[in-house]
Motif scaffolding. Structure first.
Motif, PDB file in Angstrom:
ATOM      1  N   GLN A 148       0.826  -1.206   0.000  1.00  7.05           N
ATOM      2  CA  GLN A 148       0.000   0.000   0.000  1.00  7.05           C
ATOM      3  C   GLN A 148       0.865   1.263   0.000  1.00  7.05           C
ATOM      4  N   ALA A 149       2.029   1.189  -0.668  1.00  5.58           N
ATOM      5  CA  ALA A 149       2.948   2.318  -0.720  1.00  5.58           C
ATOM      6  C   ALA A 149       3.832   2.182  -1.942  1.00  5.58           C
ATOM      7  N   SER A 150       4.201   3.325  -2.523  1.00  2.00           N
ATOM      8  CA  SER A 150       5.155   3.318  -3.621  1.00  2.00           C
ATOM      9  C   SER A 150       6.554   3.095  -3.049  1.00  2.00           C
ATOM     10  N   THR A 186       2.871   4.788   4.404  1.00  2.00           N
ATOM     11  CA  THR A 186       1.907   3.930   3.731  1.00  2.00           C
ATOM     12  C   THR A 186       0.619   4.713   3.531  1.00  2.00           C
ATOM     13  N   MET A 187      -0.150   4.329   2.533  1.00  2.00           N
ATOM     14  CA  MET A 187      -1.430   4.984   2.276  1.00  2.00           C
ATOM     15  C   MET A 187      -2.551   4.046   2.675  1.00  2.00           C
ATOM     16  N   VAL A 188      -3.460   4.550   3.488  1.00  2.00           N
ATOM     17  CA  VAL A 188      -4.612   3.758   3.910  1.00  2.00           C
ATOM     18  C   VAL A 188      -5.879   4.548   3.656  1.00  2.00           C
ATOM     19  N   MET A 230      -6.364  -0.260  -0.529  1.00  2.00           N
ATOM     20  CA  MET A 230      -6.197   0.531  -1.752  1.00  2.00           C
ATOM     21  C   MET A 230      -6.145  -0.459  -2.908  1.00  2.00           C
ATOM     22  N   ASP A 231      -6.843  -0.169  -3.975  1.00  2.00           N
ATOM     23  CA  ASP A 231      -6.768  -1.009  -5.151  1.00  2.00           C
ATOM     24  C   ASP A 231      -6.169  -0.205  -6.306  1.00  2.00           C
ATOM     25  N   PHE A 232      -5.981  -0.860  -7.441  1.00  2.00           N
ATOM     26  CA  PHE A 232      -5.337  -0.238  -8.595  1.00  2.00           C
ATOM     27  C   PHE A 232      -6.101   0.993  -9.055  1.00  2.00           C
ATOM     28  N   LEU A 233      -7.410   0.886  -9.166  1.00  2.00           N
ATOM     29  CA  LEU A 233      -8.224   1.994  -9.658  1.00  2.00           C
ATOM     30  C   LEU A 233      -8.202   3.185  -8.693  1.00  2.00           C
TER      31      LEU A 233
END
Length: 152
Positions: free
Chosen positions: A83-85, A94-96, A103-106
């Motif tokens: 969930q992070a680049s 991290t992004m939540v 988090m999904d691709f879209l």
């Protein structure tokens, strides 16, 4: 599917998880765009050979090559298991989602597109919003219900 969000993906309530996030986020941005620029080199070579095979039609993709590479990079990394680049992982971020879902691709692509659109309109002001909001959230984070939290 349960109604309770998974605690693994829920935004933390502890204020220490958001301490120093804005400055780390800026450095992660720089690292990520260096990686995207480096990924554009092999993508341009690959696109050259695809263009030869398609009798020149692939050359029309060169103007949007950076956008395609950045979209795939952020979609796969933000929508992936961490969930992070890579830049975010290097900075311990991290992004939540606030609702606790993964988090999904879209969602990662929409987050990137909103960042680019709002950054082109509000240029430096987009970072100033993070100084005055809870959890140092930016405008596109507020619109999408995401938050950046520290992992380290």
């Amino acid at each position: 599917m349960s109604l309770n969000p998974s605690p693994l993906y829920a935004a933390p309530d502890d204020w220490r998880a958001y301490s120093g996030v804005l400055s780390r986020r800026i450095f992660a941005f720089i690292v990520d765009y260096i990686i995207v620029a480096l990924l554009c080199i092999p993508a341009a070579v690959l696109l050259f050979f695809v263009s030869i095979l398609t009798l020149g039609l692939g050359f029309f993709l060169y103007p949007v090559l950076f956008i395609l590479v950045a979209g795939l990079y952020f979609g796969w990394t933000l929508g992936g298991p961490y969930q992070a680049s890579l830049g975010m992982r290097a900075m311990g971020l991290t992004m939540v989602r606030v609702d606790g879902q993964r988090m999904d691709f879209l969602m990662a692509i929409v987050h990137l597109a909103l960042f680019w659109i709002l950054n082109s309109v509000l240029t430096p002001l987009i970072l100033l919003v993070g100084l005055f909001t809870d959890r140092s959230r930016l405008v596109h984070d507020l619109l999408l219900g995401t938050v950046i939290a520290r992992t380290a």
